[in-house]
Enzyme design. Sequence first.
Site, PDB file in Angstrom:
ATOM      1  N   HIS A   1       0.845  -1.189   0.000  1.00  0.00           N
ATOM      2  CA  HIS A   1       0.000   0.000   0.000  1.00  0.00           C
ATOM      3  C   HIS A   1       0.890   1.251   0.000  1.00  0.00           C
ATOM      4  CE1 HIS A   1      -2.913   3.018   1.368  1.00  0.00           C
ATOM      5  NE2 HIS A   1      -3.856   2.177   0.989  1.00  0.00           N
TER       6      HIS A   1
ATOM      7  N   GLU B   1       0.614   4.167   1.394  1.00  0.00           N
ATOM      8  CA  GLU B   1       0.856   4.767   2.708  1.00  0.00           C
ATOM      9  C   GLU B   1       1.950   4.015   3.455  1.00  0.00           C
ATOM     10  OE1 GLU B   1      -1.065   4.841   7.115  1.00  0.00           O
ATOM     11  OE2 GLU B   1      -2.521   5.046   5.485  1.00  0.00           O
TER      12      GLU B   1
END
Length: 305
Positions: free
Chosen positions: A122, A124
């Site tokens: 991901h 993030e």
Amino acid sequence: MEIEIAQELGLCFGVRRAIKLLKEAASKYGRIETLGPVAHNQQLIQELTKGGVKIVEDLDRAQNKILAITTHGVSPEVLSEIGARGIHIIDTTCPIVRRAQNAARELAHAGFDVIIFGEAKHSEVKGLLGWAGNKSIAALDVKQIVNYEQKAEALSVAKGQQSDKRRPSPHYPLLGRGRLGVISQTTQSQSAFVEFTTQLVAAFYSKLKEIRIVDTLCRTIRRRQEAAIRLAKRSELMIVIGSSSSANTRHLAELCSNIVETHLVESPLEANNSWLTGKHRIGITTGASTPDEAIEELVAKLKSL
């Protein structure tokens, strides 16, 4: 048929803030690019594209001198590279993600090895790994950490404990210093994070001299999850609106599906008449990047069915 909408839903503060910054920048500069999508919602992306905001998937494809960092944030290495290319940065990193980045950096500077509870691929989490430094790893399952440590220890013994400044993969036992810091991807669920940390302590208790657990979960996401669970408990069917590529949306669907029949739709048009057979109480919730208009469209679609 009764339709009830969860008390906590719609665009979250971080996404609303990012949209505002992007629209202001596009109005000022005429055209800007974002490094990846600002949020995981196709309707939102289409709206921004019409306003002059274009997505580029990697830095080498950036053609403009104005580049926006999305709500998910990036690593300090990426920020440095953008700066080195003379590109002006518009930083829309969510303040909650920024807090997690600061926590990762502070733990690393204090001499802790850092474990991030989250999806390693991901965007993030990739950024958080950058802020956490070389001795960090991301995982959703403690077994992944155990396997990593076993392989790393075996290689370290074979190589005689070499000093390797690269990210350990796998070369270097993560728990060699016995000081462990744990944070979470901001959109994970609280119950899953608690379970992960509990299992982590149990697995490595004998190796730990010190452990520091920092709550980096987004409280807005937490309230949204709690509201969805309450609604699912009094519903016969739950519909979650949002992208399947959105971590917070998938977690909402997973939490609700543990309680009642649940369907995740990216568009209100996906609602199926067969889902409603014998159902009298329908609950609706949304991911953090789902526009308010999608809720109205889904309600109208259900009523028409």
